[in-house]
Design a protein around this motif. Structure first.
Motif, PDB file in Angstrom:
ATOM      1  N   ARG A 108       0.831  -1.213   0.000  1.00 54.48           N
ATOM      2  CA  ARG A 108       0.000   0.000   0.000  1.00 54.48           C
ATOM      3  C   ARG A 108       0.865   1.263   0.000  1.00 54.48           C
ATOM      4  N   MET A 109       1.944   1.258   0.777  1.00 52.75           N
ATOM      5  CA  MET A 109       2.828   2.420   0.828  1.00 52.75           C
ATOM      6  C   MET A 109       3.498   2.677  -0.522  1.00 52.75           C
ATOM      7  N   THR A 110       3.862   1.611  -1.217  1.00 53.61           N
ATOM      8  CA  THR A 110       4.509   1.769  -2.522  1.00 53.61           C
ATOM      9  C   THR A 110       3.536   2.320  -3.556  1.00 53.61           C
ATOM     10  N   VAL A 111       2.319   1.811  -3.536  1.00 57.59           N
ATOM     11  CA  VAL A 111       1.310   2.333  -4.470  1.00 57.59           C
ATOM     12  C   VAL A 111       1.069   3.818  -4.209  1.00 57.59           C
ATOM     13  N   LEU A 112       0.918   4.196  -2.954  1.00 61.63           N
ATOM     14  CA  LEU A 112       0.601   5.588  -2.619  1.00 61.63           C
ATOM     15  C   LEU A 112       1.795   6.516  -2.838  1.00 61.63           C
ATOM     16  N   ARG A 113       2.999   5.989  -2.678  1.00 60.43           N
ATOM     17  CA  ARG A 113       4.161   6.840  -2.956  1.00 60.43           C
ATOM     18  C   ARG A 113       4.220   7.203  -4.437  1.00 60.43           C
ATOM     19  N   ASN A 114       3.840   6.275  -5.274  1.00 65.68           N
ATOM     20  CA  ASN A 114       3.921   6.514  -6.721  1.00 65.68           C
ATOM     21  C   ASN A 114       2.660   7.132  -7.297  1.00 65.68           C
ATOM     22  N   LEU A 115       1.540   6.981  -6.587  1.00 67.22           N
ATOM     23  CA  LEU A 115       0.277   7.559  -7.043  1.00 67.22           C
ATOM     24  C   LEU A 115      -0.340   8.385  -5.909  1.00 67.22           C
ATOM     25  N   PRO A 116       0.295   9.496  -5.535  1.00 70.13           N
ATOM     26  CA  PRO A 116      -0.161  10.257  -4.371  1.00 70.13           C
ATOM     27  C   PRO A 116      -1.484  10.979  -4.570  1.00 70.13           C
ATOM     28  N   SER A 117      -2.002  11.007  -5.793  1.00 64.52           N
ATOM     29  CA  SER A 117      -3.275  11.674  -6.043  1.00 64.52           C
ATOM     30  C   SER A 117      -4.482  10.760  -5.819  1.00 64.52           C
ATOM     31  N   LEU A 118      -4.219   9.487  -5.502  1.00 59.97           N
ATOM     32  CA  LEU A 118      -5.328   8.563  -5.265  1.00 59.97           C
ATOM     33  C   LEU A 118      -6.138   8.987  -4.045  1.00 59.97           C
ATOM     34  N   GLN A 119      -7.441   8.869  -4.167  1.00 57.86           N
ATOM     35  CA  GLN A 119      -8.343   9.125  -3.047  1.00 57.86           C
ATOM     36  C   GLN A 119      -8.855   7.823  -2.434  1.00 57.86           C
ATOM     37  N   LYS A 120      -8.809   6.747  -3.234  1.00 52.34           N
ATOM     38  CA  LYS A 120      -9.256   5.443  -2.741  1.00 52.34           C
ATOM     39  C   LYS A 120      -8.404   4.356  -3.383  1.00 52.34           C
ATOM     40  N   LEU A 121      -7.876   3.456  -2.551  1.00 51.13           N
ATOM     41  CA  LEU A 121      -7.075   2.328  -3.028  1.00 51.13           C
ATOM     42  C   LEU A 121      -7.669   1.040  -2.468  1.00 51.13           C
ATOM     43  N   ASP A 122      -8.008   0.112  -3.355  1.00 45.50           N
ATOM     44  CA  ASP A 122      -8.594  -1.175  -2.947  1.00 45.50           C
ATOM     45  C   ASP A 122      -9.826  -0.967  -2.064  1.00 45.50           C
ATOM     46  N   ASN A 123     -10.675  -0.055  -2.488  1.00 46.21           N
ATOM     47  CA  ASN A 123     -11.947   0.229  -1.810  1.00 46.21           C
ATOM     48  C   ASN A 123     -11.766   0.791  -0.403  1.00 46.21           C
ATOM     49  N   GLN A 124     -10.597   1.355  -0.123  1.00 48.11           N
ATOM     50  CA  GLN A 124     -10.319   1.958   1.180  1.00 48.11           C
ATOM     51  C   GLN A 124      -9.813   3.384   0.971  1.00 48.11           C
ATOM     52  N   ALA A 125     -10.417   4.346   1.661  1.00 54.03           N
ATOM     53  CA  ALA A 125     -10.050   5.748   1.504  1.00 54.03           C
ATOM     54  C   ALA A 125      -8.589   5.982   1.881  1.00 54.03           C
ATOM     55  N   VAL A 126      -7.934   6.868   1.146  1.00 51.21           N
ATOM     56  CA  VAL A 126      -6.544   7.228   1.403  1.00 51.21           C
ATOM     57  C   VAL A 126      -6.508   8.440   2.338  1.00 51.21           C
ATOM     58  N   THR A 127      -5.662   8.377   3.361  1.00 46.02           N
ATOM     59  CA  THR A 127      -5.563   9.475   4.322  1.00 46.02           C
ATOM     60  C   THR A 127      -4.281  10.273   4.101  1.00 46.02           C
ATOM     61  N   GLU A 128      -4.260  11.493   4.619  1.00 43.37           N
ATOM     62  CA  GLU A 128      -3.069  12.327   4.528  1.00 43.37           C
ATOM     63  C   GLU A 128      -1.904  11.688   5.279  1.00 43.37           C
ATOM     64  N   GLU A 129      -2.206  11.037   6.403  1.00 45.25           N
ATOM     65  CA  GLU A 129      -1.165  10.371   7.179  1.00 45.25           C
ATOM     66  C   GLU A 129      -0.504   9.267   6.358  1.00 45.25           C
ATOM     67  N   GLU A 130      -1.303   8.519   5.612  1.00 48.12           N
ATOM     68  CA  GLU A 130      -0.747   7.450   4.767  1.00 48.12           C
ATOM     69  C   GLU A 130       0.157   8.025   3.686  1.00 48.12           C
ATOM     70  N   LEU A 131      -0.270   9.126   3.091  1.00 53.94           N
ATOM     71  CA  LEU A 131       0.527   9.734   2.029  1.00 53.94           C
ATOM     72  C   LEU A 131       1.882  10.196   2.551  1.00 53.94           C
ATOM     73  N   SER A 132       1.895  10.746   3.751  1.00 57.31           N
ATOM     74  CA  SER A 132       3.158  11.169   4.347  1.00 57.31           C
ATOM     75  C   SER A 132       4.034   9.968   4.681  1.00 57.31           C
ATOM     76  N   GLN A 133       3.425   8.919   5.233  1.00 56.85           N
ATOM     77  CA  GLN A 133       4.182   7.725   5.601  1.00 56.85           C
ATOM     78  C   GLN A 133       4.706   7.005   4.364  1.00 56.85           C
ATOM     79  N   ALA A 134       3.959   7.089   3.266  1.00 53.55           N
ATOM     80  CA  ALA A 134       4.367   6.415   2.030  1.00 53.55           C
ATOM     81  C   ALA A 134       5.693   6.960   1.500  1.00 53.55           C
ATOM     82  N   LEU A 135       5.980   8.222   1.778  1.00 52.84           N
ATOM     83  CA  LEU A 135       7.238   8.816   1.332  1.00 52.84           C
ATOM     84  C   LEU A 135       8.434   8.203   2.048  1.00 52.84           C
ATOM     85  N   VAL A 136       8.186   7.611   3.199  1.00 55.42           N
ATOM     86  CA  VAL A 136       9.251   6.978   3.972  1.00 55.42           C
ATOM     87  C   VAL A 136       9.279   5.468   3.736  1.00 55.42           C
TER      88      VAL A 136
END
Length: 253
Positions: A108-136
């Motif tokens: 999930r972190m790899t997907v969100l790091r490369n696609l930070p504009s996603l609002q929903k991944l695998d039927n689960q809402a994306v949060t700002e906290e996840e987007l920040s953590q995905a960078l790490v």
């Protein structure tokens, strides 16, 4: 009811001709989606429960906002390289593919790091906290997947690239630096100092400086093609990345 391959192709061609915004090919035994190259205006694609492994044709679907790829044969997250070029993509369902691997967090972190504009991944809402953590925690994908393999398990393209870098003259590195400085000047940016990498050995320079300059040059050139919405996305991503680095530095201290 499952559609035959001919029916799927007919549906896709009709969508291309009529400007249809949605394409539903759920459970149609699809493996080839090359028809997507002719669907630049498509907005929603459902390809779940098929045998798709190659996402390259999707990079032409510049208006795509929702993509459903659950339960296919996508083996590598490197396929996300093609989805990174879709500026409007907001919903992605990629679960139940081999590329998801045994570690759901890393996936999930790899997907969100490369696609930070996603609002929903695998039927689960994306949060700002996840987007920040995905960078790490996420892995950045900078190249498309290698298609051809040699017997020792290494891709032909990777092998040739490695061989080329070992014999590459240093003049090409200098050329890359010149191109980066020129691009920065064109964008009214302060050029990188030429002596910044003078302390590196040729091998270190080849591995780090050249890669950095090539990536920076590509980003700067692509920025010229972005509209206001695209630049805002870049700005938000950079801000999140800087925050993640600052947070990591504080934790290390």
């Amino acid at each position: 009811m499952r559609l035959s391959r001919a029916a799927v192709l007919a549906q896709a061609k009709a969508a291309a001709l009529d400007g249809v915004r949605r394409l539903n090919c759920w459970g149609s035994h699809l493996t080839d989606i090359s028809i997507c190259r002719d669907l630049p205006n498509i907005e929603v694609i459902t390809f779940s429960v098929n045998g798709i492994s190659d996402l390259e044709p999707l990079h032409r679907c510049q208006n795509l906002s929702e993509l459903y790829l659950r339960r296919n044969n996508i083996r590598s997250l490197d396929e996300l390289f093609y989805l990174k070029r879709l500026p409007r993509l907001r919903v992605l369902w990629l679960a139940e593919n081999p590329c998801c691997g045994p570690d759901p967090h890393r996936y999930r972190m790899t997907v969100l790091r490369n696609l930070p504009s996603l609002q929903k991944l695998d039927n689960q809402a994306v949060t700002e906290e996840e987007l920040s953590q995905a960078l790490v925690d996420g892995v950045e994908i900078t190249a498309p997947p290698a298609r051809s393999r040699v017997e020792n398990g290494c891709s032909e393209s990777t092998a040739s690239s490695a061989a080329g870098s070992a014999t590459e003259p240093q003049s090409e590195l200098s050329c890359s630096l010149e191109e980066t400085i020129k691009t920065q000047e064109e964008l009214d940016m302060k050029p990188s100092p030429r002596d910044k990498y003078s302390s590196f050995s040729p091998q270190e320079t080849d591995c780090s400086c050249k890669k950095r300059n090539n990536v920076l040059n590509a980003i700067l050139l692509l920025m010229k093609e972005l509209d206001a919405e695209g630049l805002e996305i870049i700005q938000q991503t950079v801000a999140r990345r800087l925050q993640a680095f600052q947070k990591k530095e504080l934790q290390e201290e």
